[in-house]
Design a protein around this motif. Structure first.
Motif, PDB file in Angstrom:
ATOM      1  N   LEU A   1       0.831  -1.208   0.000  1.00 16.42           N
ATOM      2  CA  LEU A   1       0.000   0.000   0.000  1.00 16.42           C
ATOM      3  C   LEU A   1       0.860   1.251   0.000  1.00 16.42           C
ATOM      4  CD1 LEU A   1      -2.740  -0.982   2.626  1.00 16.42           C
ATOM      5  CD2 LEU A   1      -3.024  -0.843   0.153  1.00 16.42           C
ATOM      6  N   GLU A   2       1.896   1.247   0.814  1.00 15.45           N
ATOM      7  CA  GLU A   2       2.789   2.407   0.914  1.00 15.45           C
ATOM      8  C   GLU A   2       3.404   2.742  -0.445  1.00 15.45           C
ATOM      9  OE1 GLU A   2       4.502   5.432   3.202  1.00 15.45           O
ATOM     10  OE2 GLU A   2       3.350   3.808   4.100  1.00 15.45           O
TER      11      GLU A   2
ATOM     12  N   LEU B   1       0.526   4.096  -2.847  1.00 14.93           N
ATOM     13  CA  LEU B   1       0.011   5.424  -2.474  1.00 14.93           C
ATOM     14  C   LEU B   1       1.075   6.502  -2.646  1.00 14.93           C
ATOM     15  CD1 LEU B   1      -2.085   4.512   0.694  1.00 14.93           C
ATOM     16  CD2 LEU B   1      -2.980   5.372  -1.488  1.00 14.93           C
TER      17      LEU B   1
ATOM     18  N   VAL C   1       0.772   5.461   4.061  1.00 19.52           N
ATOM     19  CA  VAL C   1      -0.372   4.692   4.533  1.00 19.52           C
ATOM     20  C   VAL C   1      -1.004   5.396   5.726  1.00 19.52           C
ATOM     21  CG1 VAL C   1      -1.078   2.520   5.623  1.00 19.52           C
ATOM     22  CG2 VAL C   1       0.468   2.484   3.680  1.00 19.52           C
TER      23      VAL C   1
ATOM     24  N   TYR D   1      -2.970   8.473   4.541  1.00 21.42           N
ATOM     25  CA  TYR D   1      -4.224   8.036   3.933  1.00 21.42           C
ATOM     26  C   TYR D   1      -5.219   7.627   5.022  1.00 21.42           C
ATOM     27  CZ  TYR D   1      -7.646   5.342   1.358  1.00 21.42           C
ATOM     28  OH  TYR D   1      -8.838   4.862   0.855  1.00 21.42           O
ATOM     29  N   SER D   2      -4.759   6.827   5.984  1.00 22.25           N
ATOM     30  CA  SER D   2      -5.635   6.364   7.062  1.00 22.25           C
ATOM     31  C   SER D   2      -6.190   7.527   7.869  1.00 22.25           C
ATOM     32  CB  SER D   2      -4.877   5.413   8.000  1.00 22.25           C
ATOM     33  OG  SER D   2      -4.504   4.250   7.318  1.00 22.25           O
TER      34      SER D   2
ATOM     35  N   ARG E   1      -8.475   6.695  -3.046  1.00 15.47           N
ATOM     36  CA  ARG E   1      -9.235   5.539  -2.545  1.00 15.47           C
ATOM     37  C   ARG E   1      -9.206   4.334  -3.504  1.00 15.47           C
ATOM     38  NH1 ARG E   1     -12.285   5.865   1.744  1.00 15.47           N
ATOM     39  NH2 ARG E   1     -12.806   8.061   1.541  1.00 15.47           N
TER      40      ARG E   1
ATOM     41  N   ASN F   1      -5.822   2.653  -3.282  1.00 16.83           N
ATOM     42  CA  ASN F   1      -5.688   1.928  -2.017  1.00 16.83           C
ATOM     43  C   ASN F   1      -6.448   0.605  -2.073  1.00 16.83           C
ATOM     44  OD1 ASN F   1      -4.860   2.058   0.964  1.00 16.83           O
ATOM     45  ND2 ASN F   1      -7.062   1.690   1.076  1.00 16.83           N
ATOM     46  N   GLU F   2      -7.685   0.642  -2.557  1.00 13.98           N
ATOM     47  CA  GLU F   2      -8.494  -0.581  -2.637  1.00 13.98           C
ATOM     48  C   GLU F   2      -7.862  -1.610  -3.579  1.00 13.98           C
ATOM     49  OE1 GLU F   2     -11.354  -1.550  -0.966  1.00 13.98           O
ATOM     50  OE2 GLU F   2     -10.918   0.187   0.283  1.00 13.98           O
TER      51      GLU F   2
END
Length: 156
Positions: A29-30, A33, A41, A44-45, A118, A121-122
């Protein structure tokens, strides 16, 4: 030579597998993104958590609640909020009913960035889980993650 309790050994192996799954997902993810949106991450969170606030009763989170939601210490969360505020993605203001409280909101620019990020990320999460599912040590954990995120259907 000391005997090892098989139950404790199994527990330790399970914990190692869970840690491995988390690390693989988070690093994937890192990379995605960062490459696409310059977001970590954690950033984003934080944007995601704060974007879910509302103006109703209990709709705004205190910094401790935000820290718990993004799994950081309060001081690390405050530093993260400051970085995103410096980038124009968040704004802070005093709580209207308690001058000691400070609320944080996502700006329009932050919401735009979050909505753009988003799908990345998904997709990255799906890719990381699919890759992890090919590892026999991680497959049961991937199934558990997928079961948790599946919508709950209730009988009428």
């Amino acid at each position: 030579m000391t005997a090892t309790n098989p139950a404790l050994t199994a527990l330790a192996h399970g914990w190692c597998a869970l840690s491995l799954l988390h690390d693989r997902i988070e690093s994937h993810l890192e990379r995605r993104l960062q490459a696409a949106y310059g977001l970590s991450v954690r950033e984003y969170s934080l944007l995601d958590v704060l974007s879910r606030q509302h103006d109703g009763e209990g709709g705004h989170l205190q910094m401790k609640q935000v820290a718990d939601a993004v799994v950081l210490s309060q001081s690390a969360t405050t530093r993260l909020v400051s970085r995103l505020e410096d980038r124009g993605l968040l704004s802070r203001y005093l709580c209207p009913t308690d001058r000691r409280g400070i609320y944080t909101d996502v700006t329009d620019a932050g919401l735009e960035l979050l909505e753009a990020a988003r799908p990345v990320n998904e997709a990255a999460l799906g890719e990381a889980l699919a890759r992890a599912a090919r590892d026999p040590r991680l497959r049961p954990l991937v199934r558990a993650v997928e079961a948790v995120r599946a919508p709950v259907v209730t009988a009428a």
